[in-house]
Scaffold this motif. Sequence first.
Motif, PDB file in Angstrom:
ATOM      1  N   THR A  79      41.102  32.576 -40.694  1.00 15.89           N
ATOM      2  CA  THR A  79      39.803  32.812 -40.056  1.00 15.89           C
ATOM      3  C   THR A  79      39.213  34.061 -40.385  1.00 15.89           C
ATOM      4  O   THR A  79      40.201  35.050 -39.925  1.00 15.89           O
ATOM      5  CB  THR A  79      39.840  32.447 -38.749  1.00 15.89           C
ATOM      6  N   LEU A  80      38.011  34.573 -40.873  1.00 19.75           N
ATOM      7  CA  LEU A  80      37.499  35.842 -40.822  1.00 19.75           C
ATOM      8  C   LEU A  80      36.342  35.853 -39.708  1.00 19.75           C
ATOM      9  O   LEU A  80      35.791  34.945 -39.471  1.00 19.75           O
ATOM     10  CB  LEU A  80      36.846  35.976 -42.159  1.00 19.75           C
ATOM     11  N   SER A  81      36.706  36.689 -38.949  1.00 21.63           N
ATOM     12  CA  SER A  81      35.820  37.275 -37.920  1.00 21.63           C
ATOM     13  C   SER A  81      35.067  38.541 -38.030  1.00 21.63           C
ATOM     14  O   SER A  81      35.883  39.559 -38.246  1.00 21.63           O
ATOM     15  CB  SER A  81      36.576  37.361 -36.690  1.00 21.63           C
ATOM     16  N   ILE A  82      34.054  38.643 -37.725  1.00 22.02           N
ATOM     17  CA  ILE A  82      33.514  40.073 -37.490  1.00 22.02           C
ATOM     18  C   ILE A  82      32.603  40.112 -36.163  1.00 22.02           C
ATOM     19  O   ILE A  82      31.502  39.417 -35.948  1.00 22.02           O
ATOM     20  CB  ILE A  82      32.150  40.229 -38.766  1.00 22.02           C
ATOM     21  N   THR A  83      33.213  40.833 -35.207  1.00 23.44           N
ATOM     22  CA  THR A  83      32.798  40.690 -33.896  1.00 23.44           C
ATOM     23  C   THR A  83      31.508  41.253 -33.762  1.00 23.44           C
ATOM     24  O   THR A  83      30.600  40.538 -33.182  1.00 23.44           O
ATOM     25  CB  THR A  83      33.673  41.460 -33.038  1.00 23.44           C
ATOM     26  N   ARG A  84      30.755  42.307 -34.178  1.00 24.23           N
ATOM     27  CA  ARG A  84      29.584  42.893 -34.200  1.00 24.23           C
ATOM     28  C   ARG A  84      28.595  41.971 -34.669  1.00 24.23           C
ATOM     29  O   ARG A  84      27.401  42.065 -34.065  1.00 24.23           O
ATOM     30  CB  ARG A  84      29.573  44.204 -34.706  1.00 24.23           C
ATOM     31  N   ASP A  85      28.822  41.249 -35.546  1.00 25.06           N
ATOM     32  CA  ASP A  85      27.686  40.067 -36.199  1.00 25.06           C
ATOM     33  C   ASP A  85      27.791  38.571 -35.390  1.00 25.06           C
ATOM     34  O   ASP A  85      27.187  37.577 -35.782  1.00 25.06           O
ATOM     35  CB  ASP A  85      27.967  39.912 -37.361  1.00 25.06           C
ATOM     36  N   ASN A  86      28.946  38.538 -34.478  1.00 24.78           N
ATOM     37  CA  ASN A  86      29.064  37.408 -33.986  1.00 24.78           C
ATOM     38  C   ASN A  86      29.608  36.254 -35.114  1.00 24.78           C
ATOM     39  O   ASN A  86      28.807  35.095 -35.016  1.00 24.78           O
ATOM     40  CB  ASN A  86      28.136  36.687 -33.149  1.00 24.78           C
ATOM     41  N   PHE A  87      30.231  36.595 -36.041  1.00 28.40           N
ATOM     42  CA  PHE A  87      30.498  35.709 -37.255  1.00 28.40           C
ATOM     43  C   PHE A  87      31.880  35.397 -37.158  1.00 28.40           C
ATOM     44  O   PHE A  87      32.828  36.036 -37.145  1.00 28.40           O
ATOM     45  CB  PHE A  87      30.120  36.786 -38.482  1.00 28.40           C
ATOM     46  N   VAL A  88      31.951  34.102 -37.406  1.00 31.27           N
ATOM     47  CA  VAL A  88      33.454  33.641 -37.407  1.00 31.27           C
ATOM     48  C   VAL A  88      33.351  32.163 -38.685  1.00 31.27           C
ATOM     49  O   VAL A  88      32.550  31.514 -38.545  1.00 31.27           O
ATOM     50  CB  VAL A  88      33.741  32.839 -36.315  1.00 31.27           C
ATOM     51  N   ARG A  89      34.242  32.360 -39.754  1.00 22.89           N
ATOM     52  CA  ARG A  89      34.303  31.499 -40.498  1.00 22.89           C
ATOM     53  C   ARG A  89      35.665  31.200 -40.906  1.00 22.89           C
ATOM     54  O   ARG A  89      36.414  31.942 -41.014  1.00 22.89           O
ATOM     55  CB  ARG A  89      33.621  31.861 -42.261  1.00 22.89           C
ATOM     56  N   ASN A  90      36.198  29.911 -41.061  1.00 23.50           N
ATOM     57  CA  ASN A  90      37.421  29.465 -41.719  1.00 23.50           C
ATOM     58  C   ASN A  90      37.270  29.493 -43.234  1.00 23.50           C
ATOM     59  O   ASN A  90      36.275  29.543 -43.944  1.00 23.50           O
ATOM     60  CB  ASN A  90      37.570  27.901 -41.543  1.00 23.50           C
ATOM     61  N   VAL A  94      41.243  33.035 -52.378  1.00 24.38           N
ATOM     62  CA  VAL A  94      41.148  32.539 -53.711  1.00 24.38           C
ATOM     63  C   VAL A  94      41.742  33.459 -54.908  1.00 24.38           C
ATOM     64  O   VAL A  94      41.822  33.107 -55.859  1.00 24.38           O
ATOM     65  CB  VAL A  94      39.651  32.201 -54.295  1.00 24.38           C
ATOM     66  N   TRP A  95      41.720  34.808 -54.416  1.00 22.64           N
ATOM     67  CA  TRP A  95      42.522  35.589 -55.430  1.00 22.64           C
ATOM     68  C   TRP A  95      42.921  37.000 -54.321  1.00 22.64           C
ATOM     69  O   TRP A  95      42.587  36.987 -53.212  1.00 22.64           O
ATOM     70  CB  TRP A  95      41.511  36.180 -56.240  1.00 22.64           C
ATOM     71  N   ARG A  96      43.568  37.553 -54.814  1.00 23.60           N
ATOM     72  CA  ARG A  96      44.167  38.595 -54.099  1.00 23.60           C
ATOM     73  C   ARG A  96      44.772  39.857 -55.125  1.00 23.60           C
ATOM     74  O   ARG A  96      45.224  39.666 -56.252  1.00 23.60           O
ATOM     75  CB  ARG A  96      45.679  38.270 -53.311  1.00 23.60           C
ATOM     76  N   SER A  97      44.459  41.085 -54.776  1.00 28.48           N
ATOM     77  CA  SER A  97      45.041  42.230 -55.528  1.00 28.48           C
ATOM     78  C   SER A  97      45.459  43.287 -54.653  1.00 28.48           C
ATOM     79  O   SER A  97      44.513  43.991 -54.150  1.00 28.48           O
ATOM     80  CB  SER A  97      43.563  42.837 -56.293  1.00 28.48           C
ATOM     81  N   ASP A  98      46.465  43.690 -54.542  1.00 31.63           N
ATOM     82  CA  ASP A  98      47.086  44.601 -53.538  1.00 31.63           C
ATOM     83  C   ASP A  98      46.468  44.340 -52.189  1.00 31.63           C
ATOM     84  O   ASP A  98      46.949  43.440 -51.539  1.00 31.63           O
ATOM     85  CB  ASP A  98      46.770  46.149 -54.037  1.00 31.63           C
ATOM     86  N   LYS A  99      45.628  45.174 -51.539  1.00 27.53           N
ATOM     87  CA  LYS A  99      45.431  45.182 -50.367  1.00 27.53           C
ATOM     88  C   LYS A  99      43.850  44.479 -49.975  1.00 27.53           C
ATOM     89  O   LYS A  99      43.296  44.289 -49.207  1.00 27.53           O
ATOM     90  CB  LYS A  99      45.281  46.301 -49.467  1.00 27.53           C
ATOM     91  N   ARG A 100      43.136  44.202 -51.245  1.00 26.63           N
ATOM     92  CA  ARG A 100      41.851  43.262 -51.405  1.00 26.63           C
ATOM     93  C   ARG A 100      42.138  41.894 -51.769  1.00 26.63           C
ATOM     94  O   ARG A 100      42.964  41.535 -52.447  1.00 26.63           O
ATOM     95  CB  ARG A 100      40.995  44.064 -52.364  1.00 26.63           C
ATOM     96  N   ILE A 101      41.419  41.034 -50.870  1.00 30.77           N
ATOM     97  CA  ILE A 101      41.628  39.485 -51.079  1.00 30.77           C
ATOM     98  C   ILE A 101      40.258  38.958 -51.113  1.00 30.77           C
ATOM     99  O   ILE A 101      39.371  39.610 -50.528  1.00 30.77           O
ATOM    100  CB  ILE A 101      42.507  38.942 -49.802  1.00 30.77           C
ATOM    101  N   GLY A 102      39.779  37.841 -51.919  1.00 28.94           N
ATOM    102  CA  GLY A 102      38.827  37.258 -52.019  1.00 28.94           C
ATOM    103  C   GLY A 102      38.747  36.089 -51.353  1.00 28.94           C
ATOM    104  O   GLY A 102      39.810  35.192 -51.173  1.00 28.94           O
ATOM    105  N   LEU A 103      38.053  35.706 -50.380  1.00 27.99           N
ATOM    106  CA  LEU A 103      37.847  34.787 -49.616  1.00 27.99           C
ATOM    107  C   LEU A 103      36.651  33.506 -50.087  1.00 27.99           C
ATOM    108  O   LEU A 103      35.631  34.123 -50.121  1.00 27.99           O
ATOM    109  CB  LEU A 103      37.899  35.083 -48.086  1.00 27.99           C
TER     110      LEU A 103
END
Length: 107
Positions: A79-90, A94-103
Amino acid sequence: MQVAPVLSLDQRNFYALFHNHHDGLTRMIEKRAAQRHRVFKGGTITFENRGIACTVRNMSDGGAAVDLDTSATLPQSVTLSITRDNFVRNCRMVWRSDKRIGLAFVQ
């Protein structure tokens, strides 16, 4: 003589997926269904009652790319949450490169 850089397996896979080699030229192939927008927002990736801080780098209607603050093994579904935007998404990874991920956002 120009020496080609040594690429990691993740980097080679990225280029194989997103570049088309034709007549010695490299052209980018856009595979996203929705246009992405650059952002720089603090967020949290949660899974299995754990939370990991992240920085959201770009978003679209269908997903996001995030940088993790620490290396971590993640499950396929988070689950990705961005508190300041009141944003929550399951999401699903889909991909990963070291510390960066694609969701991809799950509907």
